[in-house]
Design an enzyme around this catalytic site. Structure first.
Site, mmCIF file in Angstrom:
data_model
loop_
_atom_site.group_PDB
_atom_site.id
_atom_site.type_symbol
_atom_site.label_atom_id
_atom_site.label_comp_id
_atom_site.label_asym_id
_atom_site.label_seq_id
_atom_site.Cartn_x
_atom_site.Cartn_y
_atom_site.Cartn_z
ATOM 1 N N ASP A 165 -54.275 66.125 96.253
ATOM 2 C CA ASP A 165 -54.234 65.018 96.994
ATOM 3 C C ASP A 165 -53.967 63.980 96.188
ATOM 4 O OD1 ASP A 165 -53.027 66.964 99.066
ATOM 5 O OD2 ASP A 165 -54.480 66.057 99.428
ATOM 6 N N ARG A 200 -25.623 66.384 96.752
ATOM 7 C CA ARG A 200 -25.816 65.942 98.160
ATOM 8 C C ARG A 200 -27.080 65.207 98.361
ATOM 9 N NH1 ARG A 200 -25.632 72.424 98.392
ATOM 10 N NH2 ARG A 200 -23.655 72.746 99.466
ATOM 11 N N ARG A 291 -30.058 68.659 102.562
ATOM 12 C CA ARG A 291 -30.594 69.728 102.720
ATOM 13 C C ARG A 291 -32.133 68.812 102.992
ATOM 14 N NH1 ARG A 291 -25.938 70.958 103.795
ATOM 15 N NH2 ARG A 291 -25.060 73.126 102.492
ATOM 16 N N ARG A 300 -49.975 74.276 94.795
ATOM 17 C CA ARG A 300 -51.697 74.659 94.657
ATOM 18 C C ARG A 300 -51.527 75.711 93.742
ATOM 19 N NH1 ARG A 300 -55.378 72.561 97.918
ATOM 20 N NH2 ARG A 300 -54.214 71.837 99.826
ATOM 21 N N ASN A 540 -50.112 60.272 69.349
ATOM 22 C CA ASN A 540 -51.145 58.852 68.954
ATOM 23 C C ASN A 540 -52.019 58.642 68.670
ATOM 24 O OD1 ASN A 540 -52.333 57.828 71.388
ATOM 25 N ND2 ASN A 540 -54.090 59.040 72.149
ATOM 26 N N GLN A 582 -48.600 69.475 64.959
ATOM 27 C CA GLN A 582 -48.573 68.596 64.751
ATOM 28 C C GLN A 582 -49.392 66.921 65.060
ATOM 29 O OE1 GLN A 582 -43.748 67.556 65.899
ATOM 30 N NE2 GLN A 582 -43.640 69.191 64.107
ATOM 31 N N GLN A 676 -42.704 70.928 69.518
ATOM 32 C CA GLN A 676 -44.230 69.891 70.251
ATOM 33 C C GLN A 676 -43.574 68.640 70.502
ATOM 34 O OE1 GLN A 676 -47.933 70.689 68.015
ATOM 35 N NE2 GLN A 676 -45.875 71.236 66.917
ATOM 36 N N ARG A 746 -52.447 56.194 58.428
ATOM 37 C CA ARG A 746 -51.506 55.888 59.689
ATOM 38 C C ARG A 746 -51.933 56.188 60.961
ATOM 39 N NH1 ARG A 746 -45.629 55.506 59.063
ATOM 40 N NH2 ARG A 746 -46.130 57.519 60.638
#
Length: 780
Positions: A165, A200, A291, A300, A540, A582, A676, A746
């Site tokens: 939760d 729907r 619906r 869960r 990243n 990668q 990936q 880079r």
């Protein structure tokens, strides 16, 4: 001297740390147990698993077992909790806690790490507070002697929050919440297709009695038309409000309707809002074929996503550190995460704030309830409300502050690019701006801007982007080309199409593009506009941030791939797979992937690969397989970044291992490649893309009305939005270029994740170089 009543006469030579899971199960709990067990052993302690939660602590016996290194092998990929959990009424009574205290002393345990919800953690803190009194009572009852309890005078408790939760205050995420959100999004994505086909409406009920995090995040990440959460009920006339929004969406041409209801949803008077009530409204008032779908315990179950594996591992490691650093005066901590940083917070303060939310809701103080949730929750709610209904006159800016905002994708595709674009367009329309999509990057702008009948520069409306939230890739096209390929033409196009601000979504190429635009401002006035980059790359590797949109999607794809590979490796027992990841010249994906799958070794460009390193790892494999005879889950994985070495390729390493194994075990290599990059964006990438995109457009519109000279004079007018530690911030391009960028490779000069590689090595049992013979690689 023999112990009385089976209890040890003195504190064991090694510290004994107990670990247990309690309350509702959550994906990632097994990762936490694995991390606690292995980190405890690595730190010279003994680890004890307490099975069946507090019931095991009360009953003792074979429910409290010492756990060895190999006992938790393969646990990262398992769902639920392998040491069990149970509701325990006995522990709620003092006599039950008395039995639990005796069982802990009999097993020599004086520290307890508990993974559970707020109720479980509150019970743990009560146990610690009563500890001294419980020991005295055991002595008075002649169950233990004063000498026996002497070494156990102080009990250390550390909490880990395991809850789908995400209902604990003081942390942005709990173990299991993103896995559960993933189940919901997957289900809604499937429902989306059938809803579209039949025009729907679907009302979907998700878990969350006192916390609407799952419902809200599902709404953000699936583009739901309306969301009901306990903390922020809709207005008094919510029936009309909901029907008006859905009716407007239908008139704009939307074929489907999704409404998400948290199980604890209610109106302002605390009258329960049920899925049936919502369905009847949509059917009777709007005439929609509606619906109901209740997802239930599907939310869960299943194995943990990459984020929950990483989170549970890092928090488990931090919990052991907290135990070893604790003093008798240290308040019971709970291990939390704020943005991207693992932190310790006072447990009872977190529990009190969590309970205060429920009390605020009962008192109908919904503003207070929202304040008690973390700031991120309120931001997501605001972003959702702003982007779900663009016709909000009260939010529209005056004419002179409205801008033409260009949106462009630069670099390789990454999951979440479309989610960010959708959010940016919706926010622009709500505020009165004109969103302008620049298709196929800077080359598309320069070469095809005036193509007939449709050029690459196009204004977007809400219906154009409405269905993009869950789409992978780039709907407006992306390209690695840079402005410098035709800087004059780029400037001409900016002027021709009256671009007042630019929102760039992409990776290191996007960062480089903004650098080029900044340097050309002096020559080309059309570049004197505010520009911001939203990092979106699986690598990243963008300076100014620790997180990039798309990296989580990539990690999930890699983890799923590796789970399948590891199953094959484990089935044959004596097999190693070398998997190539990668990530360019950044080892982020390899390292976090290694953390999430329990890799034996990870090879990154930052560290490189040498012959001595390979010799140590091959010797480690020999030793491991010799010990693993007949055991299950004995397959092993090694992750190698694609640029870790130009000499020791993935195939070469696999062949070297095979050669040196001398038939005692096998070696294979696997390259997932562009798997990936593709696929449906993960929920984390979707929700963060939405939140960060809205922040970016808010940042750009702050320059509305400023002259080109004023904009150019402000160093922050060209910035990168980033998550750094516990904060979201904008970093000025000029400073990032000068101080934080490794242009050759880079990537950022200082990569925050690098320190995590040591944790990967520790939890895999990989020997340290100083502990091995330089010549043969054997452990000294």
């Amino acid at each position: 001297m023999a112990s009385v009543n089976g209890a040890p006469p003195s504190l064991p030579k090694k510290r004994r740390i107990g670990v247990m899971t309690s309350g509702g199960d959550a994906p990632g709990m097994n990762g936490a147990v694995r991390a606690v067990v292995r980190m405890s052993i690595a730190k010279g302690c003994e680890a004890y698993g307490i099975y069946e939660g507090y019931q095991g602590l009360v009953d003792g016996g074979n429910l409290i077992k010492q756990m060895q290194w190999a006992d938790v092998r393969g646990w990262l990929s398992e769902g639920g909790t392998l040491i069990g959990t149970a509701r325990c009424m006995a522990f709620m009574r003092r006599d039950g806690r008395l039995k639990a205290a005796k069982n802990m002393i009999m097993n020599g345990i004086d520290a307890l790490i508990i993974c559970g919800g707020d109720g479980s953690l509150t019970g743990a803190d009560t146990f610690r507070k009563e500890w001294g009194g419980l020991l005295r009572e055991l002595v008075q009852n002649n169950e233990l002697t004063a000498e026996q309890i002497e070494p156990f005078k102080h009990l250390n408790i550390v909490g880990l929050v395991g809850s789908i939760d995400n209902d604990m205050s003081s942390t942005d995420a709990t173990i299991g919440c993103y896995s559960s959100l993933g189940r919901i999004c997957e289900a809604v994505d499937y429902i989306d297709a059938t809803a579209f086909s039949h025009q729907r409406a679907f009302v979907i009920e998700v878990m969350g009695r006192h916390c609407g995090w799952l419902a809200l995040m599902a709404g953000v990440s699936t583009g739901a038309d309306f969301v009901f959460i306990p903390e922020k009920p809709p207005g008094e006339n919510w029936e009309t409000e909901m029907c008006d929004i859905i009716s407007k969406h239908r008139k704009l041409g939307k074929r489907k309707t999704i409404v998400i209801v948290a199980e604890g949803a209610h109106d302002l008077s605390l009258n329960k809002v049920t899925p049936t009530k919502v369905k009847d409204l949509l059917s009777n008032k709007l005439g929609l074929d509606t619906r109901i779908t209740t997802l239930g315990h599907v939310q869960r179950g299943g194995n943990a996503c990459a984020y929950d594996r990483m989170l549970s591992t890092l928090q488990g490691v931090e919990a052991v550190e907290a135990v070893l650093e604790a003093t008798p005066e240290t308040p019971t901590p709970v291990i939390c995460i704020i943005e991207n940083k693992i932190v310790r917070k006072p447990l009872m303060k977190a529990v009190e704030d969590t309970h205060a939310v429920a009390k605020a809701i009962e008192a109908k103080d919904f503003q207070r309830a929202m304040e008690l949730r973390d700031a991120e929750f309120a931001e997501y709610h605001s972003a959702y409300m702003t982007t779900t209904a663009t016709d909000q006159p009260q939010m529209r800016l005056s004419k002179e502050k409205q801008m033409r905002i260009g949106i462009i994708h630069v670099g390789a595709p990454a999951g979440g690019m479309n989610s960010a674009t959708r959010a940016a367009v919706a926010y622009c329309l709500t505020r009165g701006h004109t969103p302008v999509a620049i298709h196929n990057g800077f080359p598309g702008l320069c070469r095809h801007h005036d193509d007939k009948p449709l050029g690459s520069v196009r204004e977007l409306n809400w219906l154009d982007v409405e269905g993009w939230i869950s789409k992978g890739g780039s709907e407006i096209g992306t390209n690695r080309g840079l402005p410098s390929e035709d800087i004059a033409q780029t400037a001409f196009c900016f002027g021709k199409y009256q671009i007042d601000a630019l929102f760039i979504i992409g990776g290191f190429e996007a960062f480089t593009a903004v650098s080029e635009l900044r340097k050309a401002r002096g020559q080309y006035p059309s570049f004197r506009i505010p520009v911001t980059v939203l990092p979106a790359t699986i690598s990243n590797n963008v300076p100014g941030t620790e997180y990039s949109v798309g990296s989580d999607t990539c990690l999930n794809a890699l983890v799923s791939y590796c789970d399948a590979i590891k199953q094959s490796a484990s089935a044959s027992r004596r097999r190693v797979f070398v998997v190539e990841t990668q990530g360019g010249k950044s080892g982020y994906i390899a390292t976090i992937g290694g953390l999430s799958i329990g890799a034996t070794a990870v090879y990154t460009p930052e560290e490189g690969i040498g012959i001595k390193m390979l010799a140590r790892d091959i010797e480690h494999l020999r030793t491991s397989f010799a010990k693993d005879q007949g055991q299950t889950r004995a397959g092993k994985l090694i992750l190698r970044n694609e640029h870790a070495s130009s000499t020791y390729t993935t195939e070469v390493i696999a062949n070297m291992i095979r050669e040196e194994a001398k038939g005692r075990f096998e070696s294979r290599f696997a390259i997932p490649g562009h798997v990936q990059q593709g696929g449906t964006p993960s929920p984390m990438d979707r929700v963060r893309a939405v939140r960060l995109a809205v922040k970016c457009i808010t940042f750009l519109e702050s320059y509305a009305g400023s002259s080109g000279e004023e904009v150019a004079a402000d160093e922050k007018s060209m910035s990168v939005i980033g998550i750094r530690g516990a904060k979201v911030m904008f970093g000025a391009m000029e400073r990032l270029e000068r101080e934080e960028t490794d242009w050759k490779d880079r990537r950022p000069k200082d990569e925050s994740w690098v320190q995590l590689k040591a944790i990967v090595d520790t939890l895999s049992g990989r020997p340290k170089p100083e502990d091995c013979c330089e010549t043969c690689g054997k452990t000294k």
